[in-house]
Write an enzyme that holds these catalytic residues in place. Structure first.
Site, PDB file in Angstrom:
ATOM      1  CG  ASN A 209       1.950  -1.952  14.056  1.00 10.62           C
ATOM      2  OD1 ASN A 209       0.948  -1.417  14.505  1.00 10.62           O
ATOM      3  ND2 ASN A 209       2.053  -2.345  12.809  1.00 10.62           N
ATOM      4  N   PRO A 305       0.287   0.200   1.538  1.00 13.20           N
ATOM      5  CG  PRO A 305       2.287   0.323   0.353  1.00 13.20           C
ATOM      6  CD  PRO A 305       1.426   1.099   1.297  1.00 13.20           C
ATOM      7  CB  ILE A 307       5.140  -5.092   1.653  1.00 10.95           C
ATOM      8  CG1 ILE A 307       5.086  -3.600   2.018  1.00 10.95           C
ATOM      9  CG2 ILE A 307       6.454  -5.439   0.981  1.00 10.95           C
ATOM     10  CD1 ILE A 307       6.028  -3.186   3.130  1.00 10.95           C
ATOM     11  CE  LYS A 341      -1.913 -10.170   3.916  1.00  7.20           C
ATOM     12  NZ  LYS A 341      -0.990  -9.256   4.603  1.00  7.20           N
TER      13      LYS A 341
HETATM   14  O1  C5P Z   1      -2.713  -8.659   7.074  1.00  5.42           O
HETATM   15  P1  C5P Z   1      -1.747  -8.727   8.182  1.00  5.42           P
HETATM   16  O2  C5P Z   1      -1.106  -7.422   8.527  1.00  5.42           O
HETATM   17  O3  C5P Z   1      -2.180  -9.452   9.411  1.00  5.42           O
HETATM   18  O4  C5P Z   1      -0.633  -9.702   7.510  1.00  5.42           O
HETATM   19  C1  C5P Z   1       0.491 -10.039   8.134  1.00  5.42           C
HETATM   20  C2  C5P Z   1       1.538 -10.428   7.141  1.00  5.42           C
HETATM   21  O5  C5P Z   1       1.562  -9.559   6.002  1.00  5.42           O
HETATM   22  C3  C5P Z   1       2.899 -10.300   7.755  1.00  5.42           C
HETATM   23  O6  C5P Z   1       3.708 -11.265   7.167  1.00  5.42           O
HETATM   24  C4  C5P Z   1       3.303  -8.890   7.380  1.00  5.42           C
HETATM   25  O7  C5P Z   1       4.710  -8.733   7.382  1.00  5.42           O
HETATM   26  C5  C5P Z   1       2.730  -8.743   5.999  1.00  5.42           C
HETATM   27  N1  C5P Z   1       2.289  -7.377   5.685  1.00  5.42           N
HETATM   28  C6  C5P Z   1       2.946  -6.635   4.711  1.00  5.42           C
HETATM   29  N2  C5P Z   1       2.514  -5.356   4.400  1.00  5.42           N
HETATM   30  C7  C5P Z   1       1.477  -4.821   5.058  1.00  5.42           C
HETATM   31  C8  C5P Z   1       0.800  -5.550   6.046  1.00  5.42           C
HETATM   32  C9  C5P Z   1       1.241  -6.814   6.343  1.00  5.42           C
HETATM   33  O8  C5P Z   1       3.922  -7.122   4.124  1.00  5.42           O
HETATM   34  N3  C5P Z   1       1.095  -3.592   4.760  1.00  5.42           N
END
Ligand code: C5P
Length: 396
Positions: A209, A305, A307, A341
């Site tokens: 990304n 996953p 996180i 979340k």
């Molecule tokens: O669902 P999305 O990716 O938009 O969510 C963003 C938030 O979730 C951010 O804080 C990102 O660091 C965290 N995140 C995570 N693990 C993932 C995807 C997103 O911790 N696989």
């Protein structure tokens, strides 16, 4: 703490690191600090007053008999006008004179006459630093409430290697900022993720990304300056580790998950800034995929996953903060993410507002609603966010 508008006396003493004081002046002025430079006679052998005058926009003082102050008391006037005195570099001789309260030149007289804090950044040969006389002087200065910044270890101008290098100018600016930051997170353990993840396709290719890591690193620095013990789990970025922060480097989302889950339960606050790849390749090739093997390869993807959601689901887990980088409908998406979340706080930013740059625009979403922050540098936004987290924590 914003340094803008602060009045700082920068004392420069005689040592080869005096050339770095020019860069320190520039960095402080860039932060909006009013810098008044005071040089010792020894400093004049390494750098000139003209350099500092040009960088600070103020005449430099070097002589206690300077007649420019109408009352002929420059040592009193200059130190009374200061919010802080920083001496960088502070030579062994200067440490000795300051430790003993000598007042035999302008800088030592100002230091003795001050009613503001004093920070010293020692710089000298490693043997001079280790000498019991210097160590005695440093211990005395510390006992007197003087802040000692560094010194760092490494290669010295004399060719020897050891402790005695002056901290880098940016580190001194950080230390000044930390000195004035209220310790709102003292005793707290903060765990952060930052940067992108890299999901291998083969040994040289991958899915990733766009993420510079700057926001996460600025937050790690701000949390550390607010007194927290900070652990930063970082994807691949080209950024230096903030002073006092412990950093764990990872590549993939699975590595990031393992590093986070091993530490999450013991943390008080978890801030997920990382742009974690949503998918990874089910089975990365062990050898480099060759173009001439016929046809276009098909990648089978599996979901990574989440996180943040996993940490937020922990019983008695840390206070969790998520980020939502969106290209539209920021509030709706951020609040939806917060609820899905189960997070007390989500930080939203529109991708078009400073992605990858030094500045950004953020809005904070919590159970009380939206709190838009004015556009600012990531360092400033990070400090505001840490303040907001500290406020929410009080009632959490
Ligand atoms: O669902 P999305 O990716 O938009 O969510 C963003 C938030 O979730 C951010 O804080 C990102 O660091 C965290 N995140 C995570 N693990 C993932 C995807 C997103 O911790 N696989």
């Amino acid at each position: 703490m914003e340094l803008k508008g602060m009045r700082l006396v920068l004392g420069v003493t005689g040592g080869i690191a005096a050339y770095k004081a020019a860069e320190l002046t520039r960095l402080l002025v860039k932060q909006g600090v009013e810098v008044q430079v005071a040089m010792t006679a020894g400093a004049g052998h390494f750098v000139t007053a003209t350099t500092f005058q040009a960088l600070s926009g103020r005449p430099v003082f070097a002589d206690q008999w300077d007649a420019r102050m109408p009352n002929a008391m420059s040592h009193i006037d200059l130190s009374r006008q200061a919010d802080l005195i920083v001496v960088a570099p502070a030579s062994a001789d200067f440490l000795a004179r300051a430790a003993h309260g000598l007042a035999d030149d302008l800088l030592t007289t100002m230091v003795l006459a001050r009613d503001c804090p004093l920070l010293l950044a020692p710089a000298m040969n490693r043997q001079m630093w280790q000498n019991p006389a210097t160590q005695r002087n440093v211990a005395q200065l510390r006992a007197d409430g003087v802040g000692i910044l560094g010194p760092a270890s490494g290669e010295q101008a004399c060719g020897e290697v050891g402790a005695g290098r002056m901290l880098e100018p940016a580190e001194i600016v950080d230390a000044v900022q930390a000195f004035f930051t209220p310790k709102r997170l003292a005793g707290k353990k903060v765990l952060l993720t930052a940067g992108p993840t890299f999901e291998a396709i083969d040994p040289v290719r991958g899915i990733t990304n766009l993420s510079s890591g700057r926001m996460g690193y600025a937050l790690a620095r701000a949390a550390q300056q607010a007194g927290a013990e900070v652990m930063l789990v970082s994807g691949p970025v080209a950024l230096p580790t903030p002073a006092g922060v412990e950093r764990i480097d990872v590549h993939s989302a699975l590595e990031m998950q393992a590093a986070v889950m091993a530490r999450a339960a013991a943390s008080d606050i978890f801030i997920a800034v990382a742009a974690v790849a949503d998918y990874r390749v089910a089975k990365a090739a062990e050898q480099k995929l060759k173009k001439d093997q016929g046809g276009v390869p098909t990648l089978e993807l599996v979901e990574n996953p989440d996180i943040l959601a996993a940490v937020a689901a922990l019983e008695n887990g840390p206070f969790c903060v998520g980020f939502a980088a969106e290209s539209e409908n920021l509030e709706a998406h951020a609040q939806a993410k917060r609820q899905k979340k189960k997070l007390p706080l989500v930080v939203g930013n529109l991708i078009q507002d400073g992605f990858g740059g030094d500045d950004s625009r953020l809005a904070l979403f919590d159970e009380h609603g939206a709190h838009p922050l004015p556009p600012a540098s990531k360092a400033t936004l990070a400090r505001q966010l840490i303040e907001h987290i500290a406020n929410l924590l009080r009632s959490y």
